[in-house]
Design a protein around this motif. Structure first.
Motif, PDB file in Angstrom:
ATOM      1  N   SER A   1      22.924 -77.605 -54.026  1.00 18.79           N
ATOM      2  CA  SER A   1      23.742 -78.743 -53.387  1.00 18.79           C
ATOM      3  C   SER A   1      22.881 -79.448 -52.289  1.00 18.79           C
ATOM      4  N   SER A   2      23.083 -80.651 -51.787  1.00 17.71           N
ATOM      5  CA  SER A   2      22.209 -81.647 -50.746  1.00 17.71           C
ATOM      6  C   SER A   2      23.573 -81.909 -49.730  1.00 17.71           C
TER       7      SER A   2
ATOM      8  N   VAL B   1      29.974 -91.286 -31.002  1.00 15.44           N
ATOM      9  CA  VAL B   1      31.445 -91.258 -31.342  1.00 15.44           C
ATOM     10  C   VAL B   1      32.182 -90.290 -32.314  1.00 15.44           C
ATOM     11  N   THR B   2      31.147 -89.993 -33.245  1.00 18.29           N
ATOM     12  CA  THR B   2      31.576 -89.337 -34.443  1.00 18.29           C
ATOM     13  C   THR B   2      30.161 -88.848 -35.180  1.00 18.29           C
ATOM     14  N   LYS B   3      30.786 -87.719 -35.820  1.00 23.97           N
ATOM     15  CA  LYS B   3      29.560 -86.992 -36.623  1.00 23.97           C
ATOM     16  C   LYS B   3      30.303 -86.761 -37.916  1.00 23.97           C
ATOM     17  N   ARG B   4      29.501 -87.044 -39.057  1.00 22.48           N
ATOM     18  CA  ARG B   4      29.959 -86.398 -40.372  1.00 22.48           C
ATOM     19  C   ARG B   4      29.079 -85.896 -41.457  1.00 22.48           C
ATOM     20  N   THR B   5      29.324 -85.407 -42.314  1.00 23.49           N
ATOM     21  CA  THR B   5      28.430 -84.754 -43.347  1.00 23.49           C
ATOM     22  C   THR B   5      28.926 -85.152 -44.759  1.00 23.49           C
ATOM     23  N   GLU B   6      27.767 -85.515 -45.665  1.00 19.90           N
ATOM     24  CA  GLU B   6      28.436 -85.562 -46.998  1.00 19.90           C
ATOM     25  C   GLU B   6      27.402 -84.713 -47.923  1.00 19.90           C
ATOM     26  N   VAL B   7      28.199 -83.866 -48.614  1.00 22.96           N
ATOM     27  CA  VAL B   7      27.895 -82.761 -49.569  1.00 22.96           C
ATOM     28  C   VAL B   7      27.700 -82.995 -51.011  1.00 22.96           C
ATOM     29  N   ASN B   8      26.700 -83.108 -51.797  1.00 22.14           N
ATOM     30  CA  ASN B   8      26.599 -83.459 -53.171  1.00 22.14           C
ATOM     31  C   ASN B   8      26.333 -82.061 -53.802  1.00 22.14           C
TER      32      ASN B   8
END
Length: 123
Positions: free
Chosen positions: A72-73, A48-55
């Protein structure tokens, strides 16, 4: 002669930081153990959805504000919805993330909170 307040404050912050790190390590080991004990399940699901988190991580070298390094990761997530309407968000590897598309239907295999595989329906 009393203790210097700066050393006391530093000691308190150091202790709190150490306790926080130990808590996070314990929490991660506990989740890893739970996942290992959980049964491996395969259920029909839709992405239903995809997302990313960048640190972003910055570090200074030579104690100079102009000299430093940055890295960054990225953490990748996909949310799956089962036929009963329940949803489960799982962390996936980058190469898997790139192959998933919102709206894809197929069979999700997972173990606890650990993503194992997603086999897309070929229709």
């Amino acid at each position: 002669m009393g203790m210097n307040p700066i050393f006391l404050i530093f000691g308190i912050f150091f202790t709190l930081a150490l306790l926080f790190i130990l808590f996070q390590v314990f929490k991660n080991i506990r989740q890893w153990h739970r996942n290992n004990q959980a049964p491996r399940e395969t259920q029909k699901a839709t992405i239903v959805t995809k997302r990313t988190e960048v640190n972003h991580h910055m570090s200074n070298t030579n104690n100079n504000d102009t000299v430093g390094s940055s890295r960054s990761s990225t953490t990748y997530y996909a949310t799956f919805e089962f036929q009963n309407g329940e949803r489960l968000e799982l962390t996936v590897k980058g190469n898997v993330y790139g192959q998933l598309a919102e709206g894809d239907n197929g069979y999700l295999t997972f173990q606890g909170t650990r993503f194992v595989a997603f086999e897309r329906n070929r229709t």
